[in-house]
Structure formats: C-alpha cells, structure tokens
Design an enzyme around this catalytic site. Sequence first.
Site, PDB file in Angstrom:
ATOM      1  CG  ASN A 120      -1.697   1.241   1.417  1.00 55.49           C
ATOM      2  OD1 ASN A 120      -1.738   2.081   0.515  1.00 55.49           O
ATOM      3  ND2 ASN A 120      -2.353   1.377   2.558  1.00 55.49           N
ATOM      4  CE  LYS A 180      -0.071   3.232   4.842  1.00 55.47           C
ATOM      5  NZ  LYS A 180       0.120   3.298   6.269  1.00 55.47           N
ATOM      6  CG  HIS A 215      -5.737   2.114   5.413  1.00 61.07           C
ATOM      7  ND1 HIS A 215      -5.265   2.991   6.346  1.00 61.07           N
ATOM      8  CD2 HIS A 215      -4.735   1.221   5.177  1.00 61.07           C
ATOM      9  CE1 HIS A 215      -4.025   2.642   6.676  1.00 61.07           C
ATOM     10  NE2 HIS A 215      -3.683   1.563   5.968  1.00 61.07           N
ATOM     11  CD  GLU A 249      -2.676   5.520   6.954  1.00 63.24           C
ATOM     12  OE1 GLU A 249      -1.759   5.013   7.605  1.00 63.24           O
ATOM     13  OE2 GLU A 249      -2.728   5.496   5.713  1.00 63.24           O
ATOM     14  CD  GLU A 308      -3.391  -2.196   7.441  1.00 64.88           C
ATOM     15  OE1 GLU A 308      -4.103  -1.235   7.157  1.00 64.88           O
ATOM     16  OE2 GLU A 308      -2.251  -2.330   7.004  1.00 64.88           O
ATOM     17  N   GLY A 330       2.806   2.324  10.907  1.00 60.72           N
ATOM     18  CA  GLY A 330       3.813   3.373  10.727  1.00 60.72           C
ATOM     19  C   GLY A 330       4.506   3.761  12.017  1.00 60.72           C
ATOM     20  CB  SER A 338       5.459  -1.846  12.115  1.00 58.68           C
ATOM     21  OG  SER A 338       5.092  -0.509  12.370  1.00 58.68           O
TER      22      SER A 338
HETATM   23  P1  13P Z   1       3.241   0.394   7.783  1.00 59.02           P
HETATM   24  O1  13P Z   1       3.518  -1.057   7.752  1.00 59.02           O
HETATM   25  O2  13P Z   1       4.181   1.137   6.928  1.00 59.02           O
HETATM   26  O3  13P Z   1       3.247   0.926   9.165  1.00 59.02           O
HETATM   27  O4  13P Z   1       1.738   0.572   7.234  1.00 59.02           O
HETATM   28  C1  13P Z   1       0.821  -0.403   7.321  1.00 59.02           C
HETATM   29  C2  13P Z   1      -0.385  -0.027   6.554  1.00 59.02           C
HETATM   30  O5  13P Z   1      -1.115   0.880   6.912  1.00 59.02           O
HETATM   31  C3  13P Z   1      -0.690  -0.785   5.331  1.00 59.02           C
HETATM   32  O6  13P Z   1      -1.958  -0.502   4.881  1.00 59.02           O
END
Ligand code: 13P
Length: 690
Positions: free
Chosen positions: A446, A448, A533, A535, A605, A611, A651
């Site tokens: 992903n 982003k 997601h 976010e 997640e 992150g 992560s």
């Molecule tokens: P990270 O592994 O970079 O923290 O992000 C995970 C994520 O949000 C994948 O959708």
Amino acid sequence: MKKLRIIIVNICRLLLALTFILSGYVKAVDPLGTQYKLDDYLIAMSLSDYVPDFVTLGGAVGLAALEFSLGIFLLFSVRRRIVPRLILAMMVFMTALTVWIYAADPVKDCGCFGDAIKLTNGETLAKNIVLLVCAIVVARWRKDMKRLISKSNQWIVLNYTVIYIVLTSLYCLYALPTFDFRPYRVGTDIKKGMEIPEGAEQPEFVTTFIMKKDGQTKDFTLENYPDSTWEFVDSKTVQTKAGYEPPIHDFSITLNSTGEDITEAVLSHKGYTFLLISPHLGYADDSNFGNIDQIYEYATDYKVPFYCLTASTEKDIQRWIDMTGAEYPFCTTDERTLKTVIRSNPGLLLLKDGVIIGKWSHNQLPTTDELTAPLGKLEIGQMPKDNTASRILKVLMTFVLPLLLLTIADRMWAWSKWVRNKEKSNKLYQFFKNNRKMRKKIVAGNWKMNLNLQEGVALAKEINEALAAEKPNCDVVICTPFVHLASVAQVLDASVVGLGAENCANKEKGAYTGEVSASMVKSTGAQYVILGHSERRQYYGETAEILKEKVDLALANGLKVIFCCGETLEEREAEKQNEVVKAELVGSVFHLDAEAWKNIIIAYEPIWAIGTGKTATSDQAEEMLAYIRSIVAEKYGKEAAEETSILYGGSCKASNAPELFSKPNIDGGLIGGASLKCADFKGIIDAWKK
Ligand code: 13P
C-alpha cells in the site's frame, strides 16, 4: 533487560498475592475478630458511635473477601487490567493508615494478619512500604505477569474464589473460627498461660519528683533527690520499658453475688468446669438459651461447676435472667478478654483441671442426646486430638485442589491447542493430512500518498522484473495512488503482480468533483481496491455505512476488496479489540452473500502498529486473525472461513515477516512503508519461502 523485568514483576506479584491471600484468609476465618479490630480503629477515630455493628461486621467479611480474592486473582493473573490497580489503591490506603498508626500509636496492633501474626506498628509500616513498591511495579508492568490460566477459564477462578471465601466467613460466624490463633485455643492451660517465666524482662519505670525551694520549682529523680530544704510538690511515674507480657493476662473472675475473686479457685479446680462466655448479654443471641439451660441442669445433676462470665451491667444480666430463666451464677470478667476467649456471644467453654478441652458456639452446643453420662465417660469430656492437619487438609481439598485441577486441565488444553496449531502451520502435514484447498497467501503493498508518477512506474517495473525472475510463493499485489494506476498497469505482468487502488468512491458516477469511481479503477486494469483503511476512516470520516456502499460498488465492478479493520491503542488497552473489529466487519462487509464474500480479503491492521515501528507480536496478530476467522465461520460457515485470506498489516518488515507468516491464521501482509523499496518488499515476499 526485559527478562530481568519480567522476573522482578513476577516476584513482586507473588509476594503481594501471598500476603493478600494470607491476610484475607486469617481475617475470613475470624470475622468477629476482624470486626473488633475495625471497632478499635473507629474508636481511635472517634467514629464508633456513628457506625452500627452490622456495618462493621459486613465490612469485616467484605474486607477479608476482597483481600483474599485479589490475592488469588493476582496469583492466577486474571483480570490483569483491574486487579493490579485495585491492589495498588489498597496499598496506598493501607500505607497511609500505617503511617498514621506509626506516628500517633492509636492501636497497638494493626490487625493485618488477624491474630495469626502480630506485628509492631514499625514492622507494619516497613512491610507496607515494601508491598507498596511491589504494587507499583506490578501495576506498571501488569502485562509481564504470566497467566496461570487462560482467559476463557478466568470466570471459574473469579466466581469460585469469591463464593468460597464468603462461605468460609459465614461458616466461621455460625460455628467458630476454623483456625484459632488466640491464646485460648483448645488445649490451653489458662494458669500456665498467665505465668511469667523466671528471668523474664521486667517493666521499667522512672519517677520524677517536683520540688520547690525559695519560690523555684525543679524536677529530681531518685538518683539526685535533694536535701530536706526542698519541699515536695508532686511526682510523676512513666513506664520506660514494657517488660514481658504473658500470653494470657487480664483474665480474672469475680463472682457478682459476693464480689469475691474466684479466678484461682476456678482454674485450680480438679475436674470439669463449664464457663458460659458472653462479653455483652445485651447483644447476646438468645435463640439457643434452651440448650444452655439444659447444659446447666446437666452440670447441676453431675455436680460440675457452671459460671457465666460477662462484662455486662446488672440491668443486662437481669434482662437475660428474665428472658431465659437462667439460674447459673454470673461473674464479671474483662470484656476484651471474653471477646478473645471465644468468638461467639454467647459461647461455651469446658475446662478440665484448668485446661480448655472444649469450645462451642451457641449454634453448636452439645445436646441432651450427647450429655447422657458423667463427662469423664463422654467423648466431649476428653481432650480432643489435635486436628490441625485435617483442617488444613480440608482447606486443601475444598479450595486448593479444585483450582489446581482446573489449572492443570487448562494448561493441558492450551498445550494441545498449541500442538494442533503447530500441526496446522506445517504445510507438508497439511498437504498430506488435510488435503484441503489451501487458501491464497498474499503480500500486498500500500503505497499510500508516496512517489510521483515516474518514481511509481520505476518501482513497479523493478518489482515486476524481480518477481518474474524468481517466482514468488504467494500472490503479490501493489496498491497505488489513482494517478499511477493506468501507467503502472502497463509495466506489470498481471500473472505475476496484481494491481489495486487505495480507495474508490461510494457513488457510481456523476457530479462528485474529485472522486474516482470503482468502474474507473477497474478500467485502468486494476483488479483490487483497499477499502476501510484506518487512515481513511480517521482523516476522511469514512463511516461503516459509506464503506458498505464502496464495498458494494467495488464488487459490482469486478474488483476484489482488501477490507481493513483494526483497533486503536485505547481500545486494545480496554481489551475491546474483538468487539471493535467485529463491529467494523458487521457494519460494512457481513451483509454480503456467500458468493460475493469470495472476493473479500481481510486485512487486520491494529492502528497502534501502523507506521509506528511497533509490530503486534506474532501471537497477538495470530490471536486476532483466529478470532476474525471464527466470526467469518459463524457468518459464512467453516469452509468459507478456511478459504478467506486474512492478512496482517502494521510495521511488517522482512525481519519480522517470517515469524508472523509462520502463524496458522496469518495468510500474508498488507505492507505500508516497506513496500516503497523493491528490496524491502521482496524480502517480505520471500518470507513465504522460509
Ligand atoms: P506500515 O507497515 O508502513 O506501518 O503501514 C501499514 C499499513 O497501513 C498498510 O496498509
């Protein structure tokens, strides 16, 4: 360092647990003694007139149950969120209380361990400071406490402990304390208990004389006593050293009718003596007075002396006589002493040659069926055999053994589950034994909001080449910003790397400036879309309802959905992760029918791991994914659940992927940061080869 911390936390936990269990248990077996202690505190605080007896008795039973139960819960490490905090709160309160009793000396013994262990106020303070430190350590690192029993069986320990300890207290109130720690236990020679051994420490006193001469006053002691020109004014004597105090003191019997002290006569009497004990006849339970009268008649028939020892007023004694028709002689003894002798009001004592050979609560007095011959010929007239061992055995059999068996069963179950899981994770085993269609393993990137178009196309090319050269053991997908999709689709070999968007609109088409519909995504050549997601939920207000519309449109346009779910740190700390994740799935995807469900990939997640560099441990992730699979099974059946790919995200890196992917329920990862470099991403994909 972490290992050391775990050791320290668990030592502190053990110390606290054992102390709480012991102090709770000795209070529970002697609820009246605990009530008397609470009364002492209330008197010291001048509050005793405001608190009725039933409150202090209820408080005594409640306090004992609370301490004992918290001790057991800590030992088993159940309810790890609340128990250490409650223990810390109790220790803060207790330590403050002991600072007060150390400084002001309002009570001589704190009563922490009932009558079983007596501590000075200084010792109590030191003990509580150590326990307070332990409580802080345990509350701070509560998660380092190793569980003795799995979460699903906690309720058995919780309920069993509380019921057991409350019943113990009630039984001891009805009968007598199961364990008698006071100096008047059965087998005690009262006279011997009052003796001061030769050479024992004597109390010391200092006398000060206040003298006057020529209008001047001065203090003198015996050492510097002045001549006769000084005139004596006053003297003061203070005790400077306590001296030896025998276990039995303040025991005396004064016959009310004559005012004669008959202590010596009673204790030196050869043969049997019945002593009916009632600290306060005004508060005595009169429901069994018939039995008492029968025992008195029996005593008269067999010429056994019978006295009632009490600290009651004449008025109360007369009331008792009027009410019960009592004909036995009444004697006066110190109230505190009587309360110490027997925890029943009234209670009965049988002495033989001044030695206590029997003690009965008024609820369990000997009956006329038992009193059929002279005491010398009856069992109750003999010194009972010491049955401490059998009483301890009873406690072990009724409380410790059931919990021990439960723990063993629980551990064996956990172990067999572990073996089963290990077997499941062994692919060869699964292939031969199960012969079941293995669900898809997926690693999805992903991106982003990273990389411009040129950088994105270059990365996609690099990934495509790397995987074309070395076939991966899983499906690989990259999900890119909308503007990259069409160009990236040109450089990917769809049979090696799949392509997905990171979002799509919740509207089919029309005047929605800035939005990109599911059909537009599909038209770029993409096959997947990430929805839900955290976010997007967090920063763009995507609700379960909006996501449901997006899911429906994505599926209707032939896209596969990578649907994300996960809890925040607060929700995990409140142990609400299951609830949160279930609500997210129910809210946006569980409305789908079984056919549509086949195009859903779940990505768990945890928001606190995204992150942050803070990966969920493989066990935490496995636990959640197993849970998700179980609710998918509830909804779509076991087979569909077995075929649903569930990914972990947060992560995830090449270094932790092998461990995560080794878990039976983890079917791959949704990768953020580590999908932005070909080598990092490939490292994770290669984890499926290990
Ligand atoms: P990270 O592994 O970079 O923290 O992000 C995970 C994520 O949000 C994948 O959708």
